[in-house]
Design a protein around this motif. Structure first.
Motif, PDB file in Angstrom:
ATOM      1  N   ALA A  46       0.940  -1.115  -0.076  1.00 32.53           N
ATOM      2  CA  ALA A  46      -0.074  -0.104  -0.013  1.00 32.53           C
ATOM      3  C   ALA A  46       0.809   1.162   0.020  1.00 32.53           C
ATOM      4  CB  ALA A  46      -0.953  -0.037   1.188  1.00 32.53           C
ATOM      5  N   ASN A  47       2.260   1.056   0.053  1.00 30.09           N
ATOM      6  CA  ASN A  47       3.124   2.270  -0.014  1.00 30.09           C
ATOM      7  C   ASN A  47       2.682   3.347   1.318  1.00 30.09           C
ATOM      8  OD1 ASN A  47       5.546   3.096  -1.293  1.00 30.09           O
ATOM      9  ND2 ASN A  47       4.242   4.865  -1.757  1.00 30.09           N
ATOM     10  N   CYS A  48       2.530   2.716   2.543  1.00 33.28           N
ATOM     11  CA  CYS A  48       1.984   3.520   3.516  1.00 33.28           C
ATOM     12  C   CYS A  48       2.940   3.377   4.914  1.00 33.28           C
ATOM     13  CB  CYS A  48       0.662   3.093   4.105  1.00 33.28           C
ATOM     14  SG  CYS A  48      -0.178   3.863   5.299  1.00 33.28           S
ATOM     15  N   PRO A  49       3.531   4.501   5.382  1.00 34.58           N
ATOM     16  CA  PRO A  49       4.477   4.333   6.401  1.00 34.58           C
ATOM     17  C   PRO A  49       3.657   3.785   7.787  1.00 34.58           C
ATOM     18  CG  PRO A  49       3.674   6.474   6.293  1.00 34.58           C
ATOM     19  CD  PRO A  49       3.134   5.850   5.139  1.00 34.58           C
ATOM     20  N   VAL A  50       4.725   3.286   8.621  1.00 37.57           N
ATOM     21  CA  VAL A  50       4.301   2.657   9.895  1.00 37.57           C
ATOM     22  C   VAL A  50       5.521   2.711  10.706  1.00 37.57           C
ATOM     23  CG1 VAL A  50       4.750   0.284   9.066  1.00 37.57           C
ATOM     24  CG2 VAL A  50       3.051   0.711  11.033  1.00 37.57           C
ATOM     25  N   VAL A  51       5.174   2.776  11.980  1.00 32.13           N
ATOM     26  CA  VAL A  51       6.358   2.643  13.106  1.00 32.13           C
ATOM     27  C   VAL A  51       5.906   1.201  13.844  1.00 32.13           C
ATOM     28  CG1 VAL A  51       7.245   3.387  15.422  1.00 32.13           C
ATOM     29  CG2 VAL A  51       6.619   5.099  13.413  1.00 32.13           C
ATOM     30  N   LEU A  52       7.132   0.207  13.781  1.00 30.68           N
ATOM     31  CA  LEU A  52       6.987  -0.804  14.757  1.00 30.68           C
ATOM     32  C   LEU A  52       8.029  -0.696  15.863  1.00 30.68           C
ATOM     33  CD1 LEU A  52       7.854  -3.564  11.854  1.00 30.68           C
ATOM     34  CD2 LEU A  52       5.556  -2.744  12.532  1.00 30.68           C
ATOM     35  N   THR A  53       7.356  -0.930  17.040  1.00 30.86           N
ATOM     36  CA  THR A  53       7.911  -1.040  18.307  1.00 30.86           C
ATOM     37  C   THR A  53       8.568  -2.134  18.769  1.00 30.86           C
ATOM     38  OG1 THR A  53       5.892  -1.192  19.597  1.00 30.86           O
ATOM     39  CG2 THR A  53       6.342   1.095  18.832  1.00 30.86           C
ATOM     40  N   GLY A  54       9.569  -2.125  19.775  1.00 27.25           N
ATOM     41  CA  GLY A  54      10.173  -3.274  20.358  1.00 27.25           C
ATOM     42  C   GLY A  54      10.991  -4.128  19.332  1.00 27.25           C
ATOM     43  N   VAL A  55      11.626  -3.508  18.469  1.00 30.96           N
ATOM     44  CA  VAL A  55      12.343  -4.004  17.310  1.00 30.96           C
ATOM     45  C   VAL A  55      13.905  -4.551  17.738  1.00 30.96           C
ATOM     46  CG1 VAL A  55      13.238  -3.599  15.336  1.00 30.96           C
ATOM     47  CG2 VAL A  55      11.124  -2.844  15.897  1.00 30.96           C
ATOM     48  N   SER A  56      14.552  -3.917  18.581  1.00 35.06           N
ATOM     49  CA  SER A  56      16.018  -3.931  18.628  1.00 35.06           C
ATOM     50  C   SER A  56      16.481  -4.519  20.212  1.00 35.06           C
ATOM     51  CB  SER A  56      16.601  -2.609  18.556  1.00 35.06           C
ATOM     52  OG  SER A  56      16.366  -1.678  19.207  1.00 35.06           O
ATOM     53  N   GLU A  57      15.509  -4.826  20.986  1.00 38.36           N
ATOM     54  CA  GLU A  57      15.779  -5.264  22.247  1.00 38.36           C
ATOM     55  C   GLU A  57      16.794  -6.293  22.526  1.00 38.36           C
ATOM     56  OE1 GLU A  57      12.145  -6.697  23.607  1.00 38.36           O
ATOM     57  OE2 GLU A  57      11.209  -4.549  23.953  1.00 38.36           O
ATOM     58  N   ASN A  58      16.909  -7.126  21.568  1.00 37.89           N
ATOM     59  CA  ASN A  58      18.120  -8.299  21.276  1.00 37.89           C
ATOM     60  C   ASN A  58      19.407  -8.015  20.623  1.00 37.89           C
ATOM     61  OD1 ASN A  58      16.381 -10.002  23.350  1.00 37.89           O
ATOM     62  ND2 ASN A  58      15.285 -10.294  21.588  1.00 37.89           N
ATOM     63  N   TRP A  59      19.138  -6.855  20.151  1.00 41.42           N
ATOM     64  CA  TRP A  59      20.528  -6.754  19.179  1.00 41.42           C
ATOM     65  C   TRP A  59      21.836  -6.382  20.082  1.00 41.42           C
ATOM     66  CZ3 TRP A  59      18.526  -2.738  14.670  1.00 41.42           C
ATOM     67  CH2 TRP A  59      17.419  -3.447  14.153  1.00 41.42           C
ATOM     68  N   GLU A  60      22.764  -6.836  19.517  1.00 38.73           N
ATOM     69  CA  GLU A  60      24.321  -6.526  19.940  1.00 38.73           C
ATOM     70  C   GLU A  60      24.325  -5.117  20.137  1.00 38.73           C
ATOM     71  OE1 GLU A  60      28.481  -6.948  20.831  1.00 38.73           O
ATOM     72  OE2 GLU A  60      26.828  -8.269  21.204  1.00 38.73           O
ATOM     73  N   CYS A  61      24.191  -4.284  19.204  1.00 39.62           N
ATOM     74  CA  CYS A  61      24.314  -2.976  19.257  1.00 39.62           C
ATOM     75  C   CYS A  61      23.590  -2.214  20.460  1.00 39.62           C
ATOM     76  CB  CYS A  61      23.981  -2.288  17.890  1.00 39.62           C
ATOM     77  SG  CYS A  61      22.649  -2.424  17.178  1.00 39.62           S
ATOM     78  N   ARG A  62      22.287  -2.432  20.771  1.00 39.23           N
ATOM     79  CA  ARG A  62      21.573  -2.001  21.540  1.00 39.23           C
ATOM     80  C   ARG A  62      22.031  -2.398  23.095  1.00 39.23           C
ATOM     81  NH1 ARG A  62      17.435   1.215  22.760  1.00 39.23           N
ATOM     82  NH2 ARG A  62      15.877   0.713  24.656  1.00 39.23           N
ATOM     83  N   LYS A  63      22.698  -3.580  23.230  1.00 34.13           N
ATOM     84  CA  LYS A  63      23.056  -3.918  24.595  1.00 34.13           C
ATOM     85  C   LYS A  63      24.576  -3.635  24.680  1.00 34.13           C
ATOM     86  CE  LYS A  63      20.654  -8.567  24.348  1.00 34.13           C
ATOM     87  NZ  LYS A  63      20.785  -9.939  24.392  1.00 34.13           N
ATOM     88  N   LYS A  64      25.201  -3.396  23.660  1.00 35.86           N
ATOM     89  CA  LYS A  64      27.022  -2.925  24.072  1.00 35.86           C
ATOM     90  C   LYS A  64      27.231  -1.658  23.598  1.00 35.86           C
ATOM     91  CE  LYS A  64      27.771  -7.202  25.339  1.00 35.86           C
ATOM     92  NZ  LYS A  64      28.895  -7.945  24.721  1.00 35.86           N
ATOM     93  N   TRP A  65      26.411  -1.025  22.698  1.00 34.15           N
ATOM     94  CA  TRP A  65      26.596   0.496  22.374  1.00 34.15           C
ATOM     95  C   TRP A  65      26.041   1.493  23.177  1.00 34.15           C
ATOM     96  CZ3 TRP A  65      26.096   0.721  16.030  1.00 34.15           C
ATOM     97  CH2 TRP A  65      26.937  -0.644  15.620  1.00 34.15           C
TER      98      TRP A  65
END
Length: 434
Positions: A46-65
């Motif tokens: 549909a070419n429509c914007p959206v925000v997804l929440t709770g995406v990066s909780e388990n990413w290395e960069c979020r945990k360490k950076w």
């Protein structure tokens, strides 16, 4: 390797379609609560914007950076005193210090962009840390119009191909909703430059008013901090063009309202991914220190838009050098100029299309009903994590078939009966009866 997750695409009739024609605000969904099929048809197609929440909780960069909220880490704040995760400068210096990185100076304009340079990552981190120390001791309000920011320098690390540089460093994973990515699938497997980026910047750094490369989709996930987006649906940007058709370098809400522009303001928080559709112009300002992971891409949903943008730019190139039409190899010169101005040319685009078609044809089971979504997975893996179900593969092939039928009617391809034309016909022949 563990079993790859199946991207289960079903016929559009199976999806509870949203009416996106008159959205009042950009919708938000928890990533875990919206399935792949609904996202595909309701937002990508549909070419429509959206925000997804709770995406990066388990990413290395979020945990360490960054520092977790339970650590004494002097977290950063915006003008509303909302506390955000602080940047772990020591870890970044230890892990990535020797890398060279592309940096833009947001206080200096160069044509329709910012002045750019390269520097050592450790140098940029030293600059950034000094900025944090400077505004942590004084009140530093951000004006809604980034062009009015008063600073001698305003550096923003942008378009860093960190994943390409350090392929074995798994600092994030591609969310499954964004995994149908023909552009990066082709580029990564063929060892070419990709469209996977890391962005890092201090409070007040920003990106000028623009639409994404090729008119592609993009997704941007905030690892740390808060971004303010101003987003315009396709063609609304035309209300801002001057008499020469030039668009502004920088916008604000007042300018948009004065010109009766339809626009959306999105405050993107930590751990949120924003899906930016094709052709949506936008401007982004970092309200706090921020880190984000970004991809540009296209797939079956928007590949015809990419082709239209490519042909439009080709017509402009031909028009600009029309007085040279009698020169030898005129078509080749046009293709060279197209690649320089647009980023790819017809040959590059066809290389991608051929690769995607042949990869899916190698996985397609002849004789299956394309209206039935089976559980059978493909024999190839995307981003080391995902496979496609049978309907997904056949939907990709159907879209490619329709695209090729359009391409062989293009004047540049059709008139000369050249290599491009023959390759399109060969691919159509190969796809017969898929």
């Amino acid at each position: 390797m563990a079993t790859a997750e199946l991207l289960q695409l079903l016929p559009v009739a199976s999806c509870q379609k949203n009416d996106n024609s008159k959205i009042k605000t950009i919708p938000r969904h928890a990533e875990a609560q919206i399935n792949y099929n609904d996202f595909y048809w309701n937002y990508m197609d549909a070419n429509c914007p959206v925000v997804l929440t709770g995406v990066s909780e388990n990413w290395e960069c979020r945990k360490k950076w960054t520092f977790s909220s339970n650590k004494n880490s002097a977290p950063t704040s915006n003008e509303n005193n909302t506390t955000y995760t602080a940047i772990n400068f020591d870890y970044l210096k230890d892990k990535l210090s020797d890398c060279r990185v592309p940096v833009a100076d947001c206080s200096r304009e160069y044509f329709n962009s910012h002045v750019k340079k390269e520097m050592q990552f450790c140098e940029f981190l030293d600059y950034w840390q000094a900025q944090v120390n400077a505004y942590s001791s004084t009140v530093n309000k951000i004006n809604d119009n980034p062009s009015n920011l008063k600073t001698t320098d305003n550096l923003y690390l942008k378009d860093w191909h960190l994943k390409a540089q350090l392929a074995d460093y798994n600092f994030y994973t591609v969310p499954k909703h964004f995994a149908s990515d023909w552009l990066n699938e082709y580029l990564i497997i063929n060892g070419k430059d990709d469209y996977r980026f890391v962005y890092m910047g201090p409070k007040g750094s920003w990106t000028p008013f623009h639409a994404d490369v090729f008119g592609s989709y993009s997704w941007s996930t905030n690892i740390a901090g808060c971004k303010k987006w101003l987003m315009l649906p396709p063609n609304e940007e035309l209300k801002l063009a001057d008499r020469f058709g030039n668009l502004p370098f920088c916008i604000d809400e007042q300018i948009l309202k004065e010109n009766n522009v339809v626009f959306y303001t999105v405050m993107q928080e930590e751990n949120e991914a924003l899906f930016v559709p094709s052709g949506w112009y936008h401007q982004v300002c970092n309200l706090t220190d921020t880190i984000s992971i970004n991809h540009n891409w296209f797939n079956a949903c928007n590949v015809q838009r990419i082709w239209r943008n490519l042909t439009t730019n080709m017509k402009q190139v031909i028009q600009e050098i029309a007085d040279c039409r009698q020169m030898d190899n005129f078509d080749e010169h046009c293709q060279t100029m197209l690649r320089a101005s647009f980023g790819i040319n017809y040959l590059d685009f066809l290389d991608i299309i051929e690769f995607i078609a042949e990869r899916r044809l190698s996985s397609n089971s002849n004789g299956n009903n394309c209206n039935v979504a089976t559980e059978k997975s493909s024999n190839f893996v995307i981003f080391d994590t995902f496979t496609l179900n049978e309907f997904h593969i056949r939907n990709d092939l159907e879209c490619l078939w329709k695209l090729l039928e359009i391409m062989i009617q293009d004047k540049v391809i059709c008139d000369s009966r050249n290599l491009l034309y023959r390759r399109c016909l060969r691919l159509l022949e190969l796809m017969k009866g898929f």
